[in-house]
Scaffold this motif. Structure first.
Motif, PDB file in Angstrom:
ATOM      1  N   SER A  64       4.330  -0.857  11.793  1.00  0.00           N
ATOM      2  CA  SER A  64       3.501   0.512  11.695  1.00  0.00           C
ATOM      3  C   SER A  64       3.893   0.591   9.971  1.00  0.00           C
ATOM      4  CB  SER A  64       3.314   0.952  12.618  1.00  0.00           C
ATOM      5  OG  SER A  64       2.851   1.100  13.517  1.00  0.00           O
ATOM      6  N   LEU A  65       5.096   0.887   9.494  1.00  0.00           N
ATOM      7  CA  LEU A  65       5.686   0.326   8.991  1.00  0.00           C
ATOM      8  C   LEU A  65       5.365   0.173   7.238  1.00  0.00           C
ATOM      9  CD1 LEU A  65       9.758   2.036   9.604  1.00  0.00           C
ATOM     10  CD2 LEU A  65       7.770   3.473   9.158  1.00  0.00           C
ATOM     11  N   GLU A  66       5.667  -1.394   8.040  1.00  0.00           N
ATOM     12  CA  GLU A  66       5.400  -2.382   7.349  1.00  0.00           C
ATOM     13  C   GLU A  66       3.786  -1.909   5.990  1.00  0.00           C
ATOM     14  OE1 GLU A  66       2.690  -5.837   5.118  1.00  0.00           O
ATOM     15  OE2 GLU A  66       2.890  -4.767   7.769  1.00  0.00           O
ATOM     16  N   ARG A  67       2.736  -1.666   7.448  1.00  0.00           N
ATOM     17  CA  ARG A  67       1.105  -1.142   6.573  1.00  0.00           C
ATOM     18  C   ARG A  67       0.995  -0.652   5.701  1.00  0.00           C
ATOM     19  NH1 ARG A  67      -1.670  -4.673   6.376  1.00  0.00           N
ATOM     20  NH2 ARG A  67       0.280  -5.644   5.147  1.00  0.00           N
ATOM     21  N   PHE A  68       2.381   0.723   6.144  1.00  0.00           N
ATOM     22  CA  PHE A  68       2.596   1.700   5.373  1.00  0.00           C
ATOM     23  C   PHE A  68       2.913   1.642   4.139  1.00  0.00           C
ATOM     24  CE2 PHE A  68       5.135   5.831   3.405  1.00  0.00           C
ATOM     25  CZ  PHE A  68       4.200   6.705   4.034  1.00  0.00           C
ATOM     26  N   VAL A  69       3.958   0.878   4.072  1.00  0.00           N
ATOM     27  CA  VAL A  69       4.452   0.404   2.562  1.00  0.00           C
ATOM     28  C   VAL A  69       2.960  -0.133   1.978  1.00  0.00           C
ATOM     29  CG1 VAL A  69       6.402  -1.341   1.281  1.00  0.00           C
ATOM     30  CG2 VAL A  69       6.743   0.356   3.224  1.00  0.00           C
ATOM     31  N   ALA A  70       2.524  -1.237   2.470  1.00  0.00           N
ATOM     32  CA  ALA A  70       1.570  -2.017   1.913  1.00  0.00           C
ATOM     33  C   ALA A  70       1.040  -1.100   1.344  1.00  0.00           C
ATOM     34  CB  ALA A  70       0.908  -2.552   2.880  1.00  0.00           C
ATOM     35  N   VAL A  71       0.494   0.043   1.879  1.00  0.00           N
ATOM     36  CA  VAL A  71      -0.949   1.206   1.029  1.00  0.00           C
ATOM     37  C   VAL A  71      -0.203   1.985   0.587  1.00  0.00           C
ATOM     38  CG1 VAL A  71      -2.659   2.873   1.714  1.00  0.00           C
ATOM     39  CG2 VAL A  71      -2.097   0.813   3.384  1.00  0.00           C
ATOM     40  N   CYS A  72       1.047   2.561   0.595  1.00  0.00           N
ATOM     41  CA  CYS A  72       1.570   4.123  -0.502  1.00  0.00           C
ATOM     42  C   CYS A  72       2.258   3.515  -1.307  1.00  0.00           C
ATOM     43  CB  CYS A  72       1.937   4.231   0.859  1.00  0.00           C
ATOM     44  SG  CYS A  72       1.239   5.268   2.153  1.00  0.00           S
TER      45      CYS A  72
END
Length: 329
Positions: free
Chosen positions: A131-139
């Motif tokens: 989930s954190l990886e997806r958060f970094v990818a977007v933000c």
């Protein structure tokens, strides 16, 4: 507790200490007949074999190309599927042993439950990192490559395994207080399960405390990343398509974590059911719960990811069809 996820609910009733007066059954009703045990065992073994085939094919697909072996989210997905697959194998093994009424020694049961506990902790922690990886990818799209590098991904997975190993080590150390030397034999009276290995109040309290802390922390982390992705998706500079895909992925992680939590908090409900239904009917109910709350969720991950991801899908379908399809580009 956390380790209960790997112990199918069927075993619980076979060795539980539910008050017999509350159940009010005859001796003949206490156990399933041979034919019924064979039927239920077959009905759970067949889908389990199918799910194991799907998971094994997914694991093979994730190791078949360099892009899967060198990309953060695919490496994490492999780690998650590996843990879920091992859990599924151990759960089915314990299920078969209970159906055949085979009891193990304490050392052998402790080894199986320790391995299952290890995988049980790895799953929610891996979901948090994904989930954190997806958060970094977007933000933080410009820093995504450096943050989710192979080095950092390897460090994150190593930290997950280390924390999980420390948890299992602590559980085993708490068993020292149990007076094994007073036993006439190390052969277990009950069937092997996490319930049977929670020996002493210290083990029970620690298991409940760790489980609560793990799922509360993991839940807050995953939900926070979901909210962060939604907020980022509304900004003018965000990649709308990427943000939408990331939001759906994180939402899937929330659902996966919810399934893990539901399987854990379901134990008190089972105890309540065991006090109002007959033993035979309860065993039948638990066979169904074993399928829907343990086997099915551990197969859904590979299917959902494999179907949703445009990169994995052709490779997975090719492997599932035993290379009958044309090779993917």
């Amino acid at each position: 507790g956390c380790g209960l996820l790997n112990n199918f609910l069927f075993i619980f009733f076979e060795m539980s200490n539910v008050n017999e007066s509350l159940i009010n059954i005859t001796t003949e009703q206490r156990f399933q007949g041979t034919e019924e045990r064979v039927l239920f065992s077959t009905l759970t073994a067949l889908p389990c074999c199918m799910f194991l085939f799907i998971n094994a094919t997914m694991l093979r697909s994730l190791r078949s190309k360099a892009v899967f072996r060198q990309t953060c989210r695919y490496i994490l997905l492999f780690n998650l599927l590996f843990a879920d697959t091992i859990q599924m194998v151990l759960s089915q093994l314990l299920h078969i042993l209970a159906a055949c009424r085979i009891s193990l020694t304490y050392p052998m049961c402790g080894s199986l439950t320790s391995l299952a506990n290890l995988m049980t902790v790895i799953s929610p922690l891996t979901l948090v990192i994904m989930s954190l990886e997806r958060f970094v990818a977007v933000c933080y799209p410009l820093r995504h490559g450096s943050i989710t590098s192979m080095r950092n991904t390897t460090a994150a997975i190593s930290a997950i395994w280390t924390l999980s190993s420390l948890h299992v080590l602590t559980q085993n150390l708490l068993l020292i207080e149990y007076p094994f030397y007073q036993l006439q034999s190390l052969q277990m009276v009950d069937f092997c399960s996490m319930f049977a290995m929670l020996l002493g109040s210290g083990s029970d309290y620690y298991d409940k405390a760790f489980t609560t802390l793990l799922f509360v922390t993991a839940g807050m982390a995953v939900i926070s990343t979901y909210i962060g992705v939604i907020i980022a998706a509304r900004s003018a500079s965000a990649d709308k398509a990427l943000a939408q895909k990331a939001r759906n992925t994180v939402l899937l992680h929330v659902m996966q974590l919810g399934l893990s939590v539901s399987a854990t908090i379901f134990i008190p409900i089972i105890i309540a059911i065991g006090r109002v239904v007959t033993r035979l009917n309860f065993v039948r109910i638990l066979n169904l719960l074993y399928f829907f709350f343990l086997l099915l969720p551990r197969c859904l991950s590979s299917l959902i990811y494999g179907i949703r991801d445009q990169t994995i899908r052709p490779v997975l379908l090719n492997h599932l069809c035993c290379h009958c399809n044309a090779k993917p580009n």
